[in-house]
Motif scaffolding. Structure first.
Motif, mmCIF file in Angstrom:
data_model
loop_
_atom_site.group_PDB
_atom_site.id
_atom_site.type_symbol
_atom_site.label_atom_id
_atom_site.label_comp_id
_atom_site.label_asym_id
_atom_site.label_seq_id
_atom_site.Cartn_x
_atom_site.Cartn_y
_atom_site.Cartn_z
ATOM 1 N N TRP A 48 0.830 -1.201 0.000
ATOM 2 C CA TRP A 48 0.000 0.000 0.000
ATOM 3 C C TRP A 48 0.863 1.249 0.000
ATOM 4 C CZ3 TRP A 48 0.277 2.698 4.821
ATOM 5 C CH2 TRP A 48 0.763 1.960 5.892
ATOM 6 N N ASP B 83 -5.105 4.303 -5.019
ATOM 7 C CA ASP B 83 -6.425 4.828 -4.663
ATOM 8 C C ASP B 83 -6.690 6.112 -5.458
ATOM 9 O OD1 ASP B 83 -8.780 5.682 -3.510
ATOM 10 O OD2 ASP B 83 -8.129 5.356 -1.444
ATOM 11 N N HIS C 67 -9.250 8.746 -3.781
ATOM 12 C CA HIS C 67 -8.634 9.545 -2.731
ATOM 13 C C HIS C 67 -7.631 10.526 -3.324
ATOM 14 C CE1 HIS C 67 -6.945 10.788 1.029
ATOM 15 N NE2 HIS C 67 -5.787 10.188 0.819
ATOM 16 N N PHE D 130 -13.305 2.442 -2.148
ATOM 17 C CA PHE D 130 -11.997 1.785 -2.165
ATOM 18 C C PHE D 130 -11.861 0.768 -1.030
ATOM 19 C CE2 PHE D 130 -7.475 1.445 -1.174
ATOM 20 C CZ PHE D 130 -6.903 1.282 -2.430
ATOM 21 N N SER E 32 -9.133 0.237 -6.545
ATOM 22 C CA SER E 32 -9.822 1.182 -7.418
ATOM 23 C C SER E 32 -10.478 0.509 -8.609
ATOM 24 C CB SER E 32 -8.824 2.225 -7.942
ATOM 25 O OG SER E 32 -8.448 3.143 -6.950
#
Length: 661
Positions: free
Chosen positions: A367, A422, A425, A451, A474
């Motif tokens: 991430w 993402d 975001h 998400f 996504s």
């Protein structure tokens, strides 16, 4: 605040009616003013009290690291775990290679191919270089006595570890401690938590933390906990504490193309001749005076930050404009915006793009940190304003959205930053959130799943055939019929035998991504169909939990009498446009066709252009010039990647309200 630019097709088709409709959209809720009784919130409060850290400081640091998410105990792109991003780089193993055809990053037939590692090439060892912050997990073990496995995987233990680190940093500065101490006096400890090796990078991280504390925040984490940080307007951090860290303060060089409120340095990519006509690792130009910049391309590095910096300083390698560090969001610029870097695998796009490499691994199920998202968004807004680039997914694209230049190149194109970036975001941070018009069955749909809860069952992140970690994404999955057990659609370029694409992490041929807009092809129950690579592609879009927004704009459809029209990966001029002595670049269709009755969302209307750059000193005929033709192209969202059609082959129409359903 910089203005948010809209795509050409939206400006033409939506008009005042859509502006009015957008104004009726509900505003984002303000952060709550009081903490709930959620157990995770209580864990933050307990850790703050135990280690003598103001709760607002603990919550603010955690938010900038992870947005309070747990990420199922899996590491970030820089080896950080849990809500407090405790780093364990030594524990990271190199992931598997994902063998595909290599991509020529330059993407220009006029020059020898210049391949580069990436998600479709050799995998780089992320553990080769430790981030500046080092092994904070080990320090947390020593401070708390908690087993490292629990610190990685158990949120409460992880929060305690982060609080212990902050308290130890504060004590080392001989600064005030205690849960009731002034949060403003914790600036030095917060800056140290970034793990930065530069004063400006540490300060930029701390400033974002204190901005978050001042504004407040409230959200539900990826494991279902509602966390609230009440805002403290007017909180003024005591920045003098930064001096006690003793970090080097490197002056910012003149001409650096970065906003002032992020840390940025100049590490140039070399422009060097090798003999025998070869040179690297980018091309000189004079953009935007010579050629308009249309795109900002988001990449991930597939290697550590330090490894990536070594690569971009190799004149025999390839290049990009910026590299962003995961731990603290620090940025290095390598190529000026006026010049053309070799990064996207498509020369037409390279000549009209700026490339941003983010420290990360598309294939590993890792991430991206909030610190990196935020500095990236600030940089992109700065560049978009500087070069008049609209803030939409037709112009802010992933490497995975760049088309191959010729049929033989399509399969080898890279697919970073991957389905775990993402986009929603990111565009919120860009202050250009994805919006719809609120009218069911409008002619276009913009993909926008939640998400955190959208978790496709990808495979192959660590071992072929093995499920990837359950993680927000996504991407929505596209099927050949409106049913969860229907086969995935086929991308004929990736699977020429016509078989369905797969859920392998690198197989993007049956995916649509947040922010991408497609023409509506049908609706049935909780399923919506879009036109995608010449076929109807269905995705789950229940009314109770929609994964897309209705919108309108321009669509492209073949002119009457045309059964099919070709689709291109680059928008090059016709042969007659080339001066004598300059080799003609072929206008060659890709494997796909656009059939009568189908419609595709229009992203832009573009001139036909070819930037000729084949020699180190511009001595070849036509070098360092832009060749322009009479042809015009329409950029469409044809599949997961953008593509181009000849404007003479299509009609451009407003997307109909009440489209097929």
């Amino acid at each position: 605040m910089l203005p948010t630019k809209q795509p050409l097709s939206r400006r033409i088709a939506i008009g005042a009616a859509v502006v009015g409709a957008a104004a009726l959209l509900p505003a984002s809720p303000a952060p709550a003013t009081a903490a709930s009784a959620d157990s995770r919130q209580q864990e933050y409060a307990a850790a703050a009290a135990e280690f003598g850290v103001p709760e607002s400081v603990l919550l603010g640091v955690s938010y900038l690291e992870s947005r309070w998410d747990t990420n199922a105990g899996t590491p970030s792109t820089s080896g950080g775990y849990g809500p407090m991003h405790l780093t364990d780089v030594a524990g990271l193993a190199t992931g598997p290679e994902h063998p595909e055809h290599g991509e020529d990053r330059r993407g220009d037939q006029a020059r020898p191919a210049r391949p580069a590692p990436g998600p479709a090439g050799p995998h780089l060892d992320r553990s080769a270089d430790a981030p500046p912050g080092g092994q904070t997990l080990d320090a947390a073990v020593a401070l708390t006595g908690v087993d490292e496995h629990l610190l990685r995987s158990q949120p409460a233990a992880n929060i305690r570890g982060g609080a212990a680190l902050l308290a130890s940093y504060q004590k080392s500065l001989a600064a005030p401690t205690g849960p009731a101490s002034d949060p403003a006096a914790w600036y030095g400890a917060v800056a140290r938590y970034a793990g930065s090796d530069r004063a400006d990078a540490a300060a930029a991280f701390a400033d974002e933390v204190y901005r978050t504390i001042a504004e407040g925040a409230s959200r539900t984490t990826d494991d279902g906990h509602r966390i609230t940080l009440p805002g403290r307007p007017g909180l003024a951090p005591q920045r003098s504490w930064l001096d006690r860290l003793g970090l080097p303060g490197t002056p910012r060089p003149d001409g650096l193309e970065c906003p002032r409120d992020i840390s940025c340095e100049w590490i140039p990519a070399p422009y060097q001749a090798f003999g025998d006509g070869d040179y690297g690792n980018h091309d000189l130009s004079d953009r935007p005076a010579r050629q308009k910049i249309e795109y900002i391309v988001i990449h991930d590095t597939e290697g550590s930050y330090d490894t990536t910096l070594r690569l971009v300083q190799d004149p025999t390698y390839v290049s990009w404009q910026y590299t962003l560090r995961s731990a603290d969001g620090h940025i290095a610029q390598h190529v000026l915006g006026k010049d053309v870097a070799w990064h996207a695998g498509n020369w037409y796009v390279n000549a009209k793009a700026i490339g941003l490499e983010h420290e990360g691994f598309a294939a590993q199920g890792t991430w991206y940190t909030e610190a990196m998202y935020r500095t990236s968004a600030k940089l992109v807004r700065y560049l978009a304003d500087r070069y008049d680039i609209p803030l939409d997914r037709d112009h802010i694209i992933g490497h995975d959205n760049v088309p191959g230049i010729l049929p033989a190149n399509v399969r080898g194109m890279h697919w970073d930053p991957g389905p775990y970036w993402d986009w929603s975001h990111y565009f919120d941070l860009l202050k250009a959130p994805f919006r719809g018009i609120g009218i069911p069955a409008a002619g276009l749909v913009t993909i926008d799943p939640d998400f955190a809860t959208n978790r496709p069952a990808f495979t192959g992140c660590d071992t072929a055939g093995v499920p990837c970690p359950s993680r927000g994404s996504s991407s929505v999955i596209l099927r050949s019929a409106p049913a969860a057990d229907a086969p995935l659609v086929n991308d004929i370029a990736l699977r020429p035998d016509g078989t369905p694409n797969t859920m392998h992490i690198s197989d993007h041929g049956a995916r649509a991504s947040a922010g991408q807009t497609y023409a509506l092809a049908g609706r049935q129950g909780d399923w919506t169909a879009i036109w995608y690579l010449g076929q109807k592609a269905w995705f789950h879009n229940p009314r109770s939990n929609p994964t897309a927004k209705w919108t309108v704009g321009l669509v492209a459809t073949p002119k009457p009498g045309r059964a099919t029209i070709p689709v291109y990966g680059r928008a090059y001029p016709e042969a007659d446009a080339y001066p004598a002595g300059v080799p003609v670049q072929a206008v060659t269709p890709l494997q796909y066709t656009l059939a009568a009755g189908q419609r595709y969302a229009v992203g832009n209307i573009l001139p036909s252009e070819y930037y000729r750059a084949t020699t180190f000193d511009g001595s070849s005929p036509g070098d360092w010039t832009v060749i322009r033709g009479d042809l015009r192209y329409v950029q469409i969202q044809f599949g997961h990647r953008i593509m181009f059609v000849n404007a003479d082959d299509v009609r451009l129409l407003p997307s109909p309200i009440g489209a097929p359903g």
